[in-house]
Design a protein around this motif. Structure first.
Motif, PDB file in Angstrom:
ATOM      1  N   THR A   1       0.808  -1.219   0.000  1.00 48.18           N
ATOM      2  CA  THR A   1       0.000   0.000   0.000  1.00 48.18           C
ATOM      3  C   THR A   1       0.843   1.272   0.000  1.00 48.18           C
ATOM      4  O   THR A   1       0.338   2.334  -0.349  1.00 48.18           O
ATOM      5  N   ASP A   2       2.115   1.175   0.363  1.00 46.49           N
ATOM      6  CA  ASP A   2       2.982   2.359   0.341  1.00 46.49           C
ATOM      7  C   ASP A   2       3.456   2.690  -1.071  1.00 46.49           C
ATOM      8  O   ASP A   2       3.603   3.860  -1.421  1.00 46.49           O
ATOM      9  N   THR A   3       3.731   1.659  -1.873  1.00 46.44           N
ATOM     10  CA  THR A   3       4.306   1.879  -3.209  1.00 46.44           C
ATOM     11  C   THR A   3       3.352   1.525  -4.345  1.00 46.44           C
ATOM     12  O   THR A   3       3.582   1.918  -5.481  1.00 46.44           O
ATOM     13  N   GLY A   4       2.327   0.742  -4.049  1.00 44.86           N
ATOM     14  CA  GLY A   4       1.441   0.251  -5.107  1.00 44.86           C
ATOM     15  C   GLY A   4       1.991  -0.959  -5.833  1.00 44.86           C
ATOM     16  O   GLY A   4       1.370  -1.464  -6.773  1.00 44.86           O
ATOM     17  N   ASP A   5       3.170  -1.453  -5.400  1.00 46.36           N
ATOM     18  CA  ASP A   5       3.772  -2.617  -6.053  1.00 46.36           C
ATOM     19  C   ASP A   5       2.919  -3.857  -5.814  1.00 46.36           C
ATOM     20  O   ASP A   5       2.416  -4.077  -4.713  1.00 46.36           O
ATOM     21  N   LEU A   6       2.794  -4.661  -6.859  1.00 47.78           N
ATOM     22  CA  LEU A   6       2.041  -5.905  -6.779  1.00 47.78           C
ATOM     23  C   LEU A   6       2.985  -7.066  -6.494  1.00 47.78           C
ATOM     24  O   LEU A   6       4.112  -7.086  -6.992  1.00 47.78           O
ATOM     25  N   PRO A   7       2.539  -8.049  -5.735  1.00 50.28           N
ATOM     26  CA  PRO A   7       3.372  -9.224  -5.485  1.00 50.28           C
ATOM     27  C   PRO A   7       3.419 -10.127  -6.711  1.00 50.28           C
ATOM     28  O   PRO A   7       2.501 -10.104  -7.543  1.00 50.28           O
ATOM     29  N   LYS A   8       4.478 -10.898  -6.806  1.00 48.41           N
ATOM     30  CA  LYS A   8       4.629 -11.823  -7.930  1.00 48.41           C
ATOM     31  C   LYS A   8       5.267 -13.112  -7.449  1.00 48.41           C
ATOM     32  O   LYS A   8       6.175 -13.091  -6.621  1.00 48.41           O
ATOM     33  N   ILE A   9       4.790 -14.207  -7.992  1.00 48.22           N
ATOM     34  CA  ILE A   9       5.477 -15.489  -7.879  1.00 48.22           C
ATOM     35  C   ILE A   9       5.875 -15.815  -9.300  1.00 48.22           C
ATOM     36  O   ILE A   9       5.018 -15.880 -10.194  1.00 48.22           O
ATOM     37  N   MET A  10       7.176 -16.013  -9.532  1.00 49.36           N
ATOM     38  CA  MET A  10       7.655 -16.119 -10.910  1.00 49.36           C
ATOM     39  C   MET A  10       8.951 -16.910 -10.998  1.00 49.36           C
ATOM     40  O   MET A  10       9.611 -17.146  -9.998  1.00 49.36           O
ATOM     41  N   GLY A  11       9.305 -17.291 -12.214  1.00 50.69           N
ATOM     42  CA  GLY A  11      10.594 -17.910 -12.471  1.00 50.69           C
ATOM     43  C   GLY A  11      11.654 -16.839 -12.632  1.00 50.69           C
ATOM     44  O   GLY A  11      11.348 -15.671 -12.873  1.00 50.69           O
ATOM     45  N   GLN A  12      12.908 -17.234 -12.506  1.00 50.71           N
ATOM     46  CA  GLN A  12      14.022 -16.288 -12.625  1.00 50.71           C
ATOM     47  C   GLN A  12      13.967 -15.565 -13.959  1.00 50.71           C
ATOM     48  O   GLN A  12      13.732 -16.175 -15.006  1.00 50.71           O
ATOM     49  N   ALA A  13      14.171 -14.261 -13.918  1.00 50.68           N
ATOM     50  CA  ALA A  13      14.167 -13.377 -15.080  1.00 50.68           C
ATOM     51  C   ALA A  13      12.809 -13.339 -15.775  1.00 50.68           C
ATOM     52  O   ALA A  13      12.675 -12.805 -16.861  1.00 50.68           O
ATOM     53  N   GLY A  14      11.799 -13.915 -15.130  1.00 49.82           N
ATOM     54  CA  GLY A  14      10.467 -13.904 -15.720  1.00 49.82           C
ATOM     55  C   GLY A  14      10.337 -14.783 -16.939  1.00 49.82           C
ATOM     56  O   GLY A  14       9.355 -14.701 -17.677  1.00 49.82           O
ATOM     57  N   THR A  15      11.341 -15.655 -17.166  1.00 52.02           N
ATOM     58  CA  THR A  15      11.287 -16.509 -18.353  1.00 52.02           C
ATOM     59  C   THR A  15      11.404 -17.994 -18.041  1.00 52.02           C
ATOM     60  O   THR A  15      10.949 -18.810 -18.816  1.00 52.02           O
ATOM     61  N   ALA A  16      12.010 -18.346 -16.922  1.00 51.57           N
ATOM     62  CA  ALA A  16      12.219 -19.762 -16.600  1.00 51.57           C
ATOM     63  C   ALA A  16      10.927 -20.358 -16.030  1.00 51.57           C
ATOM     64  O   ALA A  16      10.418 -19.894 -15.014  1.00 51.57           O
ATOM     65  N   ASP A  17      10.369 -21.379 -16.690  1.00 55.34           N
ATOM     66  CA  ASP A  17       9.145 -22.030 -16.222  1.00 55.34           C
ATOM     67  C   ASP A  17       9.496 -23.020 -15.112  1.00 55.34           C
ATOM     68  O   ASP A  17       9.553 -24.231 -15.311  1.00 55.34           O
ATOM     69  N   THR A  18       9.740 -22.471 -13.920  1.00 56.47           N
ATOM     70  CA  THR A  18      10.233 -23.263 -12.794  1.00 56.47           C
ATOM     71  C   THR A  18       9.337 -23.182 -11.564  1.00 56.47           C
ATOM     72  O   THR A  18       9.664 -23.767 -10.539  1.00 56.47           O
ATOM     73  N   VAL A  19       8.227 -22.464 -11.631  1.00 52.47           N
ATOM     74  CA  VAL A  19       7.370 -22.287 -10.458  1.00 52.47           C
ATOM     75  C   VAL A  19       6.597 -23.576 -10.197  1.00 52.47           C
ATOM     76  O   VAL A  19       5.799 -24.017 -11.015  1.00 52.47           O
ATOM     77  N   ASP A  20       6.857 -24.183  -9.040  1.00 49.58           N
ATOM     78  CA  ASP A  20       6.261 -25.463  -8.658  1.00 49.58           C
ATOM     79  C   ASP A  20       5.577 -25.270  -7.301  1.00 49.58           C
ATOM     80  O   ASP A  20       6.232 -25.242  -6.262  1.00 49.58           O
ATOM     81  N   VAL A  21       4.250 -25.103  -7.323  1.00 51.15           N
ATOM     82  CA  VAL A  21       3.483 -24.837  -6.112  1.00 51.15           C
ATOM     83  C   VAL A  21       2.429 -25.922  -5.931  1.00 51.15           C
ATOM     84  O   VAL A  21       1.698 -26.246  -6.866  1.00 51.15           O
TER      85      VAL A  21
END
Length: 170
Positions: free
Chosen positions: A95-115
């Motif tokens: 709420t201070d910056t307006g930044d949104l959270p993210k769960i992602m792979g490194q550099a936003g390109t590696a399909d490595t997210v395993d939840v």
């Protein structure tokens, strides 16, 4: 903004996150969680952090909140995140910056997210996104984002996608 933090301890679960005994061999590695603990919210709150996940982590009975933070799955060790047994991962806007959270792979390109959201686990996506979901494999995982019997996925304010374009098939 805090510096990037790599989470790479072999024993990362809620007991590890809650270590307060300086004589415990994992005491130094759990410092980032001690510093993030908010006793009023009874949760580990990461606000504006870049967290690199490089070992398996279990949120198994505690609450972790990402406020405008990124949880980045590093590809080297193929880490997984399991939420279970009353554990919760909550994604909220900073709420201070307006930044949104993210769960992602490194550099936003590696399909490595395993939840995996197992019995008693909650992934509450109030804001933000989950991307770069690891591909399914009959011997490793049954879906891009696995919600087992008794697990809860609440995506009231977020999105899930994948670079392969099939992220909506959970």
């Amino acid at each position: 903004t805090p510096p990037p933090v790599t989470l790479d301890n072999a024993n990362m679960n809620c007991a590890f996150m809650s270590i307060t005994d300086p004589s415990d061999p994992d005491y130094a590695d759990s410092e980032v969680f001690r510093n993030a603990y908010d006793p009023i919210r009874d949760a580990f709150v990461f606000k504006g952090f870049d967290l690199g996940l490089d070992a398996d982590m279990a949120i198994d009975g505690c609450t972790v909140i990402l406020e405008g933070s990124k949880l980045i799955f590093l590809p080297t060790n193929s880490p997984s995140l399991t939420i279970s047994n009353g554990g919760a991962l909550i994604m909220d806007v900073d709420t201070d910056t307006g930044d949104l959270p993210k769960i992602m792979g490194q550099a936003g390109t590696a399909d490595t997210v395993d939840v995996t959201i197992a019995s008693g686990g909650l992934l509450d996506v109030n804001a933000g996104s989950i991307s770069n979901l690891a591909p399914t494999s009959p011997t490793i995982k049954s879906g891009l984002l696995v919600v087992e019997l008794g697990g809860v996925l609440d995506m009231s304010g977020g999105t899930s996608n994948s670079n392969t374009g099939v992220g909506n098939r959970l």
